[in-house]
Design a protein around this motif. Structure first.
Motif, short mmCIF file in Angstrom:
data_model
loop_
_atom_site.label_atom_id
_atom_site.label_comp_id
_atom_site.label_asym_id
_atom_site.label_seq_id
_atom_site.Cartn_x
_atom_site.Cartn_y
_atom_site.Cartn_z
N MET A 49 -1.76 -12.68 -4.64
CA MET A 49 -1.14 -11.50 -4.20
C MET A 49 -1.28 -11.32 -2.72
O MET A 49 -2.34 -11.53 -2.22
N THR A 50 -0.31 -11.17 -1.76
CA THR A 50 -0.07 -11.14 -0.34
C THR A 50 -0.75 -9.68 -0.09
O THR A 50 -0.67 -8.75 -0.73
N PHE B 36 -7.72 13.88 -7.55
CA PHE B 36 -7.18 12.61 -7.24
C PHE B 36 -6.77 12.45 -5.70
O PHE B 36 -6.32 11.18 -5.38
N LEU C 127 6.84 4.15 4.96
CA LEU C 127 7.89 3.18 5.05
C LEU C 127 9.32 3.70 4.58
O LEU C 127 10.24 3.41 5.58
N ALA C 128 9.33 4.39 3.46
CA ALA C 128 10.58 4.60 3.38
C ALA C 128 11.41 5.92 4.22
O ALA C 128 12.62 5.69 4.28
N LEU C 129 10.49 6.81 4.67
CA LEU C 129 11.02 7.62 5.40
C LEU C 129 10.96 7.39 6.90
O LEU C 129 11.67 7.93 7.51
N ASP D 80 -2.70 1.50 3.15
CA ASP D 80 -3.09 2.81 3.37
C ASP D 80 -2.41 3.57 2.11
O ASP D 80 -1.37 2.87 1.88
N ARG D 81 -2.93 4.43 1.87
CA ARG D 81 -2.43 5.26 0.49
C ARG D 81 -1.04 5.68 0.74
O ARG D 81 -0.33 5.88 -0.06
N ASN D 82 -0.60 5.90 1.98
CA ASN D 82 0.57 6.55 2.36
C ASN D 82 1.70 5.56 2.83
O ASN D 82 2.61 5.70 3.60
N ARG D 83 1.47 4.29 2.57
CA ARG D 83 2.03 3.18 3.43
C ARG D 83 3.53 3.43 2.74
O ARG D 83 4.46 3.37 3.53
N ASP D 84 3.75 3.53 1.32
CA ASP D 84 5.20 3.44 1.01
C ASP D 84 6.05 4.63 1.43
O ASP D 84 7.25 4.66 1.54
N MET E 98 0.65 13.42 -3.62
CA MET E 98 0.98 11.97 -3.51
C MET E 98 1.91 11.64 -2.36
O MET E 98 1.88 10.51 -1.68
N PHE F 179 -1.45 -6.37 2.23
CA PHE F 179 -0.59 -5.51 2.88
C PHE F 179 -0.81 -5.55 4.54
O PHE F 179 -2.04 -5.32 4.82
N PRO F 180 0.19 -5.27 5.31
CA PRO F 180 0.00 -5.19 6.65
C PRO F 180 -0.65 -3.68 6.73
O PRO F 180 -1.28 -3.28 7.79
#
Lengths: 587, 520
Positions: free
Chosen positions: A1-2, A93, A15-17, A8-12, A48, A4-5
């Motif tokens: 598995m590559t 969580f 990125l999306a926004l 961070d738990r909020n990466r996604d 989340m 991640f740059p």
């Protein structure tokens, strides 16, 4: 598995926004009203998504029937505060967020305009219309955006209420169904008539404060003599209630309501000229039959199968005992103690089911299972996790738009069945406000005064006439009572304090101008008491929209609603509010 | 674990959902075992919504280990799980949601697991796959099609959601139409006609007259009309007007006429001849010639039984036995209900007898199931989605004109992303340093997809290419939760056989809040 740059738990989310939009959105402070079915999903989604400053309020406690969808709760949490447990579960969580929980009613005075102003966005995850309407009004007063939600079975909707769009009150809501007194008390013809009689009339007379007539309305059509007789019957029942410790209590009640009262009704022959008359029941006969009765089914069948006449009799005698005992024990400690029907109280539901069916039997109406009685008596709307998940997700998508000021991209979204309506999700641009809406086409002000000094005339002359420049006939209401109008200005010299307009109260002023409709206004003042303030401080947008009177009944309704809201408030919590579970508004 | 030991009873816990899909729907759910491929956020959110209402069991297959982004987007993976198996960690947390559900994690490379042991798939009743690369998805879809195991493919990619259902044959008895209308006023059965004729209109006092059920009023008027018109019903517009006048002429001066108003409103429906809808007719037609074996499911046994029933009953389906609420006195209404219910019971008994004869080996459909089938016979739905294999076949023969332009673009862009993955073995924009170069590469992949599909005048716009690359295969929790909700909702419809499932594709544009459905 590559790797991640951005590990961070909020990466996604970022990125999306886009990192800037994401960061500016999640820095905002949110209020979530309701921590039930939609609320659990919503809180999870918000945390989340990276939101870190959230307050939740809910007056409810956790019930077993919540556990099939309200996943932040587990069985050890039953009877605990929804708001507090939801907060604790969410912190588990993600401990790095700031969540404040309130186990309280949103109607409380402490949740005032200033409190609402402390949030950037309000999200409603409620299950009843009065609370939705209240939050809607407070959001208008505080000038805060609101996202509203609701589900029913597989259906659901999310709506966005901004300053320039419809508010929750712009679309009229269905009024709660009521039945004529005589239908409920003398001539029922459907199962629901029998259920209303059992839970709203009999249960309250025997175990509650007193008769709850809210589901019944009397009209001129009702026979005055009949009403008087019914009043006398109720009085007799109150007397029997005083014998609730007697071993014969079940028999006393039974023979009164299923024998004597019915026999009296039968003497009113004109009532039965075109109706099948009811057949009174015989306690002794049923009692002897009960001895030969096979045991009542247990488990699922007890709930799902319709009980026979004698089985209903059995359940009646069995359930009335513990209810009477609970009443007596409660009253021994507190003379004011009383009970109200709760669909989740097994003994109360047994009692109401049995009484409903015994009554239905007398009138030749179809008997119902306990399961069905619960649904009708408790106004239960089916609720499932799938729909809640969809609706909560849609709310957060709208939240991102609002918090980034992308108001033109906001949509009202509807979840519809598959099948013929193939879209599954339909969206619409939020409509413009209704011109005649009494809630959003109104002025809202915070009025800070010394209530011991400030008079009603000060309000009329200084604030309304001079400061706001209103021009027309003025009517002033507070909590549904009219305190001033053109023909009644006696209260003018009185101070707010004397008029019981104290800190936290809301005054509604209606301005009518017959010649110029654009000068008609609804103006709300939220009163803050501060000793020594002279003459007053006024905070709010002085550009007040005109109140269109296109629909005359609307203005009247507004006043009626004032009464309603204040009633809810005085009784304190959800008991008086119709208990709907995540109900839907308009579909 | 059995219900009721210490904990709340099943009925208490499942009270709200039982009111939606009833005990038989719950039983179907509890008898279901689901295979979920990949433990990403979309898949675990889907599972959450199936574990909470009590699905029988689930198997979660995933060979990856938890990383930081997983913990960020997936509620069922925590920071402390980083480095552990995704399948194991998520299955454990999901299992905590409901002790009634059996949970299993398979830690294995998905591609290998699916090729080496196809029974991993075939031992389940339904499969959900999230974000599978094309070369793994296509063989899985082929296997599911061959075994008639419903498959839902679901994905949340940035702000885009995509869902595809493949169900080779899905039979729906309870499609839940808004209303069931089966009053047979144009062709009343003898008991109904006899009841209508028992009213002596002239002799009734005003009170009773105001309470004649509208069904009786219409039946009497229709009988009179037929007797004057050689047994024909009003069909032309002037005839219908004359018929309405006939109903109106029966109103009594000074007597409340709510029942007559209901009758006038009911004229339109009453004059629609009772006949079998073409979609239902084709189901019955297929059932007629279908051989019944020990493997035939109850739907086809009952459809065949109903087809035989229809042949013996002048082309009429079994009566639904439902009477709508109407202005009436209690006695007449109860009587009317009883007449319809008794006739429906008789029809059910006949169909049940035929079905029992038809059934091979086992006992066949129960009386309860037969009754449900008969009640819903006029609203049966049969869904046969196209296969995913055919969707990927080139060129694509259909049109996507029923979807908004942006949703079409997103669909094509996702196909481009998949093609990109097959070529480069990574998702576009996954590595920040490659964002710029990936834009060109994704554009190429998208163009290749569009060309292969044979679509004319279509190109994925630069804006959408940029957006997809910027998303970098990110799984936004909000979108995952939303798509998981949609996926589990459709899964429950498939499992319970109630309500009509989506046929077969849903694309959600989360930027513009626009959803679109399309049938590939």
């Amino acid at each position: 598995m590559t790797s991640f740059p951005l590990p961070d738990r909020n990466r996604d989310a970022a990125l999306a926004l886009g990192p800037d939009k994401w960061r500016s959105a999640v820095a905002k402070k949110l209020l979530m009203v309701g921590a039930g079915g939609i609320g659990c999903e919503l809180l999870k989604d918000l945390v989340m998504a990276g939101f870190a400053d959230i307050e939740i309020i809910d007056l409810d406690t956790i019930d077993v029937s919540n556990l099939n969808r309200q996943f932040l709760f587990q069985k050890q949490h039953v009877k605990k505060s929804k708001a507090h447990v939801a907060k604790e579960s969410a912190l588990r969580f993600n401990p790095n967020v700031n969540i404040v929980s309130h186990h309280n009613s949103i109607f409380e005075d402490q949740y005032d305009v200033a409190w609402f102003k402390s949030f950037d966005l309000v999200l409603n995850a409620l299950d009843n219309i009065p609370a939705r309407r209240h939050v809607n009004m407070m959001c208008r007063a505080a000038n805060r955006p609101l996202i509203e939600s609701g589900t029913a079975g597989y259906l659901g909707q999310v709506s966005v209420h901004l300053k320039h769009t419809q508010c929750f009150d712009c679309e009229p809501k269905p009024t709660p169904k009521t039945f004529p007194v005589c239908t409920i008390r003398s001539t029922p013809s459907t199962p629901i008539h029998c259920i209303v009689w059992s839970k709203s009339y009999l249960f309250n007379l025997l175990f509650g404060k007193d008769e709850d007539e809210s589901a019944m309305s009397s009209s001129a059509d009702d026979d005055a003599q009949e009403i008087a007789d019914l009043k006398r019957e109720a009085e007799e029942l109150r007397n029997i209630k005083n014998n609730s410790q007697s071993p014969d209590f079940a028999k006393l009640v039974f023979e009164k309501i299923f024998t004597r009262d019915i026999e009296r009704l039968l003497t009113m022959s004109e009532m039965w000229s075109s109706r099948e008359p009811p057949k009174p029941l015989d306690f002794k006969k049923l009692h002897s039959e009960m001895k030969k009765m096979k045991p009542l089914p247990t488990g699922v069948d007890r709930n799902m199968k319709v009980w026979s006449l004698v089985e209903n009799f059995h359940v009646f005698t069995e359930s009335i005992k513990p209810l009477a005992q609970r009443l007596n024990e409660g009253q021994a400690k507190d003379s004011e103690f009383s009970m109200s029907f709760d669909k989740d109280d097994d003994e109360a539901l047994d009692f109401v089911t049995a009484v409903t069916n015994l009554r239905a039997h007398m009138y030749g109406i179809e008997l119902q299972s306990r399961f069905k009685v619960k649904e009708m008596a408790g106004n239960i709307i089916p609720a499932i996790s799938t729909t809640n998940a969809i609706i909560a997700g849609l709310m957060v998508l709208q939240a991102f738009k609002i918090l980034n000021n992308q108001y033109d991209d906001c949509k009202n979204t509807f979840l519809v069945h598959g099948g013929q309506r193939t879209q599954l999700i339909c969206g619409e641009v939020p409509p413009a406000p209704a011109k005649e809406c009494g809630t959003c086409q109104a002025g809202y002000f915070t009025l800070t005064v010394d209530t011991a000094q400030f008079t009603l005339s000060d309000l009329v002359d200084s604030v309304l006439t001079k400061d706001l420049g209103v021009d027309g006939e003025i009517t002033i209401n507070e909590s549904g009572r009219m305190i001033y109008d053109p023909d009644f200005d006696d209260n003018g010299p009185e101070t707010f304090e004397n008029l019981k307009i104290t800190d936290g109260k809301r005054i509604l002023v209606l301005v009518d101008n017959d010649e110029d409709e654009s000068k008609n206004h609804s103006i709300n003042f939220f009163v803050i008491h501060k000793a020594g303030v002279t003459p007053y401080e006024l905070d709010g947008d002085k550009k007040i929209p005109p109140r269109h009177k296109a629909k005359a009944p609307e203005a009247k309704r507004l006043l009626d609603d004032e009464v309603e809201v204040s009633n809810k408030k005085s009784k304190g919590d959800g008991e008086t509010v119709e208990v709907l579970d995540d109900d839907v508004i308009i579909l | 674990m059995t219900a009721g030991t210490n904990g709340p009873s099943r009925e208490q816990k499942y009270d709200r959902q039982l009111r939606l899909w009833q005990a038989h729907g719950q039983k179907a759910l509890e008898n279901t075992s689901i295979l979920v491929v990949h433990a990403n956020a979309t898949a675990t959110e889907t599972l959450k919504n199936l574990v909470l209402p009590g699905i029988g069991s689930f198997t979660l297959v995933d060979g990856k280990v938890v990383d930081g982004a997983d913990a960020g987007s997936n509620f069922f993976l925590e920071g402390s799980d980083i480095g552990r198996s995704r399948a194991q960690a998520a299955a454990a947390l999901l299992a905590e949601l409901n002790p009634d559900v059996r949970a299993r994690a398979v830690v294995a490379d998905v591609e290998k697991a699916l090729t080496v042991s196809p029974e991993l798939v075939t031992q389940h009743n339904i499969v959900v796959a999230s974000s599978l690369p094309q070369h793994i998805l296509l063989p899985l879809a082929k296997l599911c099609a061959a075994e008639n195991i419903p498959l839902i493919v679901v994905r949340a990619y940035g702000f885009v959601g995509h869902l595809r259902i493949q169900a080779v044959e899905h039979c729906i008895v309870e499609s839940h139409p808004d209303t069931i209308n089966d009053l047979r006023l144009d062709c009343p059965f003898p008991e109904l006609l006899a009841y209508a004729n028992s009213f002596d209109f002239h002799a009734l006092d005003n009170m009773t007259y105001a309470h004649i059920p509208y069904v009786v009023i219409l039946l009497r008027c229709l009988e009179e009309w037929k007797s004057k018109n050689n047994g024909a019903l009003p069909t032309t517009s002037p005839e219908k007007t004359a018929f309405r006048q006939m109903v109106t002429s029966l109103k009594r001066e000074g007597v409340e006429d709510e029942n007559f108003e209901e009758a006038l409103k009911g004229v339109f429906r009453a004059l629609q001849p009772t006949k079998i809808d073409s979609k239902v007719a084709s189901i019955l037609e297929e059932a007629r010639t279908k051989p019944i074996t020990a493997e035939t499911n109850n739907f086809w046994i009952l459809a065949k039984a109903v087809a035989e029933f229809v042949d013996s009953e002048n082309g009429k389906l079994p009566l639904a036995g439902v009477v709508p609420d109407m202005k009436s006195d209690t006695e007449s209404f109860v009587k009317l209900q009883t007449i319809f219910r008794d006739k429906a019971h008789k029809d059910v008994a006949k169909v049940h007898a035929i079905a029992s004869n038809l059934s091979v080996g086992a006992t066949g459909p129960s009386l309860e199931e037969t009754a449900r089938f008969c009640k819903n016979a006029r609203n049966l739905v049969l869904i046969r989605t196209s296969t995913i294999e055919s969707e990927y076949a080139e060129p694509y023969a259909g049109t996507m004109a029923d979807m908004p332009e942006n949703n079409v673009q997103y669909y094509l862009a996702l196909r481009g992303v998949d093609a990109f993955y097959e070529e480069h073995k990574r998702y576009p924009g996954y590595h920040a340093e490659e964002v710029e170069s990936d834009i060109g590469l994704l554009k190429k992949s998208c163009t290749a997809v569009v060309t292969k599909m044979g679509l004319k005048n279509v190109a994925v716009s630069d804006d959408i290419i940029h957006e997809m690359v910027r998303a970098g295969a990110s799984e936004l929790h909000t979108m995952a939760s939303f798509m998981g909700g949609v996926c589990s909702q459709e899964a429950i419809k498939l499992i319970t056989g109630q309500y009509t499932v989506l046929n077969n594709t849903f694309v959600y544009d989360g930027m513009r809040s626009v959803g679109a459905a399309h049938t590939f």
